[in-house]
Scaffold this motif. Structure first.
Motif, PDB file in Angstrom:
ATOM      1  N   GLU A   1     -70.077 -51.683  14.842  1.00 38.34           N
ATOM      2  CA  GLU A   1     -71.512 -51.769  15.099  1.00 38.34           C
ATOM      3  C   GLU A   1     -72.100 -50.486  15.658  1.00 38.34           C
ATOM      4  OE1 GLU A   1     -72.201 -55.160  17.574  1.00 38.34           O
ATOM      5  OE2 GLU A   1     -71.624 -56.585  16.003  1.00 38.34           O
ATOM      6  N   GLN A   2     -71.270 -49.615  16.200  1.00 42.31           N
ATOM      7  CA  GLN A   2     -71.783 -48.377  16.781  1.00 42.31           C
ATOM      8  C   GLN A   2     -70.734 -47.288  16.681  1.00 42.31           C
ATOM      9  OE1 GLN A   2     -73.246 -48.798  20.773  1.00 42.31           O
ATOM     10  NE2 GLN A   2     -73.914 -46.665  20.940  1.00 42.31           N
ATOM     11  N   ALA A   3     -71.161 -46.066  16.375  1.00 41.68           N
ATOM     12  CA  ALA A   3     -70.265 -44.909  16.311  1.00 41.68           C
ATOM     13  C   ALA A   3     -71.054 -43.675  16.720  1.00 41.68           C
ATOM     14  CB  ALA A   3     -69.693 -44.737  14.915  1.00 41.68           C
ATOM     15  N   ASP A   4     -70.335 -42.662  17.174  1.00 39.61           N
ATOM     16  CA  ASP A   4     -70.972 -41.417  17.605  1.00 39.61           C
ATOM     17  C   ASP A   4     -70.950 -40.347  16.529  1.00 39.61           C
ATOM     18  OD1 ASP A   4     -71.506 -42.077  20.550  1.00 39.61           O
ATOM     19  OD2 ASP A   4     -69.392 -42.589  20.313  1.00 39.61           O
ATOM     20  N   ALA A   5     -70.222 -40.606  15.448  1.00 38.14           N
ATOM     21  CA  ALA A   5     -70.189 -39.731  14.277  1.00 38.14           C
ATOM     22  C   ALA A   5     -69.537 -40.517  13.149  1.00 38.14           C
ATOM     23  CB  ALA A   5     -69.409 -38.444  14.553  1.00 38.14           C
ATOM     24  N   ILE A   6     -69.883 -40.153  11.911  1.00 39.69           N
ATOM     25  CA  ILE A   6     -69.274 -40.778  10.728  1.00 39.69           C
ATOM     26  C   ILE A   6     -68.758 -39.682   9.812  1.00 39.69           C
ATOM     27  CG2 ILE A   6     -69.697 -42.144   8.642  1.00 39.69           C
ATOM     28  CD1 ILE A   6     -71.692 -43.795  10.197  1.00 39.69           C
ATOM     29  N   LEU A   7     -67.536 -39.872   9.305  1.00 39.88           N
ATOM     30  CA  LEU A   7     -66.937 -38.988   8.318  1.00 39.88           C
ATOM     31  C   LEU A   7     -66.747 -39.744   7.014  1.00 39.88           C
ATOM     32  CD1 LEU A   7     -63.966 -37.451  10.393  1.00 39.88           C
ATOM     33  CD2 LEU A   7     -66.378 -36.771  10.407  1.00 39.88           C
ATOM     34  N   CYS A   8     -67.005 -39.073   5.912  1.00 40.43           N
ATOM     35  CA  CYS A   8     -66.772 -39.676   4.598  1.00 40.43           C
ATOM     36  C   CYS A   8     -66.273 -38.568   3.668  1.00 40.43           C
ATOM     37  CB  CYS A   8     -68.064 -40.304   4.067  1.00 40.43           C
ATOM     38  SG  CYS A   8     -67.839 -41.208   2.531  1.00 40.43           S
ATOM     39  N   ILE A   9     -65.001 -38.629   3.325  1.00 44.86           N
ATOM     40  CA  ILE A   9     -64.346 -37.558   2.578  1.00 44.86           C
ATOM     41  C   ILE A   9     -63.912 -38.070   1.210  1.00 44.86           C
ATOM     42  CG2 ILE A   9     -62.353 -35.987   2.560  1.00 44.86           C
ATOM     43  CD1 ILE A   9     -62.490 -36.075   5.662  1.00 44.86           C
ATOM     44  N   ASN A  10     -64.395 -37.399   0.165  1.00 46.59           N
ATOM     45  CA  ASN A  10     -63.980 -37.685  -1.212  1.00 46.59           C
ATOM     46  C   ASN A  10     -64.213 -39.132  -1.632  1.00 46.59           C
ATOM     47  OD1 ASN A  10     -63.145 -35.055  -1.839  1.00 46.59           O
ATOM     48  ND2 ASN A  10     -61.124 -35.390  -0.960  1.00 46.59           N
ATOM     49  N   MET A  11     -65.348 -39.703  -1.234  1.00 42.27           N
ATOM     50  CA  MET A  11     -65.678 -41.060  -1.678  1.00 42.27           C
ATOM     51  C   MET A  11     -66.801 -41.094  -2.701  1.00 42.27           C
ATOM     52  SD  MET A  11     -67.282 -44.377   0.319  1.00 42.27           S
ATOM     53  CE  MET A  11     -68.979 -43.859  -0.031  1.00 42.27           C
TER      54      MET A  11
END
Length: 200
Positions: free
Chosen positions: A96-106
């Protein structure tokens, strides 16, 4: 132990250059949510590289989740959390909560609905000022693409018509509809890019 660790050869080439970009944009403390963690090798590398942050790996694929968990069990860092199932296209995320999001090769190996879902989810879980980091192959309007990226795009679409290399512009436009502004585009090895967006 039944070893279900999968290995993606590209991680050895990409993890360090990605970490150099992340070093500039990640917060000093907090939870980093990784979307589509794949084999789990990136998550493991970044957890070791940034011990002051918690890393939450996720994936929609059960085989990938088992691989992430196997890497974590065999070599995991204390700040690498157990993986959880997450479909980027869904409107219901387990975090429900995060301080950063990573998305690699999606983005290139998923339907466009997954990119739109990534933007909706980022709007929901990120506080103002937090980064969304996306890595992969991109095309740009008015820029002659590298032949390797054009060939990659053709091969992806031959495998699945809903896949393909996205343009920076269409991704940034989708982000803008969900309170995410463009911050920077960083050229990376092998004609890939880091795209940094920021929640406003």
């Amino acid at each position: 132990m039944s070893d279900e660790r999968r290995s993606a050869p590209h991680v050895a080439r990409t993890a360090r250059p990605i970490a150099e970009v992340l070093r500039r944009i990640l917060p000093k403390r907090g939870l980093v949510l990784e979307i589509a963690s794949g084999s789990g090798e990136h998550a493991l590398h970044f957890a070791r590289e940034f011990p002051h942050l918690l890393f939450q790996p996720t994936d929609a694929d059960r085989v990938a989740l088992r691989s992430v968990d196997a890497w974590r069990s065999a070599e995991g860092a204390p700040n690498l959390l157990a993986p959880v199932p997450l479909d980027a296209a869904s409107d219901s995320w387990p975090v429900e909560q995060a301080d950063a999001i990573l998305c690699i090769n999606m983005l290139h190996i998923s339907p466009w609905a997954a990119t739109e879902g990534l933007m909706r989810g980022s709007e929901r879980v990120l506080p103002s000022g937090a980064p969304l980091y996306i890595y992969g192959a991109f095309l740009q309007h008015g820029v002659e693409p590298a032949e390797s990226n054009s060939a990659f795009d053709r091969s992806l679409k031959a495998r699945n018509p809903e896949w393909g290399v996205r343009t920076v512009e269409e991704v940034v436009e989708a982000a803008a509809r969900h309170s995410l502004s463009f911050e920077e585009l960083v050229a990376m090895p092998a004609n890939n890019f880091s795209l940094v967006l920021r929640r406003y």
